[in-house]
Design an enzyme around this catalytic site. Structure first.
Site, PDB file in Angstrom:
ATOM      1  N   LEU A  97       6.725  -2.784  -2.986  1.00 47.18           N
ATOM      2  CA  LEU A  97       5.389  -2.765  -2.403  1.00 47.18           C
ATOM      3  C   LEU A  97       4.550  -4.009  -2.705  1.00 47.18           C
ATOM      4  CD1 LEU A  97       4.464   1.002  -3.027  1.00 47.18           C
ATOM      5  CD2 LEU A  97       5.558  -0.032  -1.024  1.00 47.18           C
ATOM      6  N   ASP A  98       5.131  -5.022  -3.281  1.00 45.59           N
ATOM      7  CA  ASP A  98       4.405  -6.290  -3.434  1.00 45.59           C
ATOM      8  C   ASP A  98       5.399  -7.452  -3.528  1.00 45.59           C
ATOM      9  OD1 ASP A  98       2.152  -7.865  -3.511  1.00 45.59           O
ATOM     10  OD2 ASP A  98       1.862  -7.695  -5.679  1.00 45.59           O
TER      11      ASP A  98
END
Length: 256
Positions: A97-98
């Site tokens: 997610l990043d």
């Protein structure tokens, strides 16, 4: 603490290795509403393996300068392998997610290792997508379905991977060139730029094989950044597997 919990179970050559965790409790006297009160401050530290070449964002150059194609391909391949492990190699999948160049570290041999799992999520096998009200990720690497509807799935990381791949191949600003032309025009332009560089490089092992790698990687990266998440590949299926397999015999690359 979330990052510690996420990292503790990860063991892969393309995931940064957690070596230890430590903390210190410091007793202090602090001001609270105008009164001096005794308090405890806790200082926490995660210790990781040393990555000599820092993060990928320090190594993003356009086609005309910087690292050669095989070094860039090695970074793309290793990043794909690390993400495949997170999505398919654990009992419960993990979404990073990043994923971005700042969170991909490079060791002394330019082997990439995915880092920074502070906002990662473990997902139950029967849970393919979820919604969140928490702000996640970094602008420019977030897919449209998250920006518009706060929806997260394994396709969130795939979109981020596509952006990273394009920037590895074309440099940081190269990603934005695709917005001013068709996908085919972008593929042809990047392919031609790399062909010119490879023709001028004495260390090119096989011109046609490496040009083919460039073209396939750009095509796959564009598939990854499709607006419709259902049109993006998964990390272990179809075109993304070809990122590592497309020119096996031509360049004698170690494969998954």
């Amino acid at each position: 603490m979330r990052e510690l919990g996420n990292l503790w179970k990860l063991r892969h050559q393309n995931i940064v290795q957690l070596l230890g965790y430590c903390y210190e409790i410091k007793h202090e006297v602090m001001d609270f509403c105008g009164k001096l009160v005794p308090a405890e401050n806790i200082y926490r530290c995660l210790c990781f393996e040393y990555m000599n070449n820092r993060s990928l964002d320090k190594h993003l150059y356009d086609e005309g300068c910087g690292h050669d194609w095989q070094t860039r391909y090695k970074i793309i391949k290793g990043t794909c392998e690390g993400l495949k492990y997170l999505h398919e190699g654990l009992e419960s999948p993990m979404y990073h997610l990043d994923l971005k160049p700042e969170n991909i570290l490079l060791d002394k041999n330019m082997v990439p290792k995915i880092a920074d799992f502070g906002i990662s999520k473990l997902i139950h096998i029967d849970q393919t997508q979820t919604a969140t009200q928490t702000y996640l990720g970094t602008r420019g690497y977030q897919p449209p379905e998250y920006i518009e509807n706060n929806l997260i799935s394994n396709k969130y990381d795939i979109f981020s991977l596509g952006v990273v791949m394009i920037r590895i191949i074309t440099g940081y600003a190269g990603y934005y060139r695709k917005d001013s032309m068709s996908s085919q025009e972008f593929i042809d332009l990047v392919h031609e730029n790399w062909r010119k560089k490879l023709q001028a490089t004495s260390g090119c092992v096989s011109l046609e094989a490496e040009c083919h790698q460039v073209r396939r990687c750009v095509e796959i990266a564009l598939d990854c950044v499709q607006d419709n998440r259902k049109e993006r590949p998964t990390i272990g299926f179809g075109n993304l597997k070809k990122v590592i397999r497309s020119t096996e015999s031509a360049v004698n690359t170690e494969l998954l």
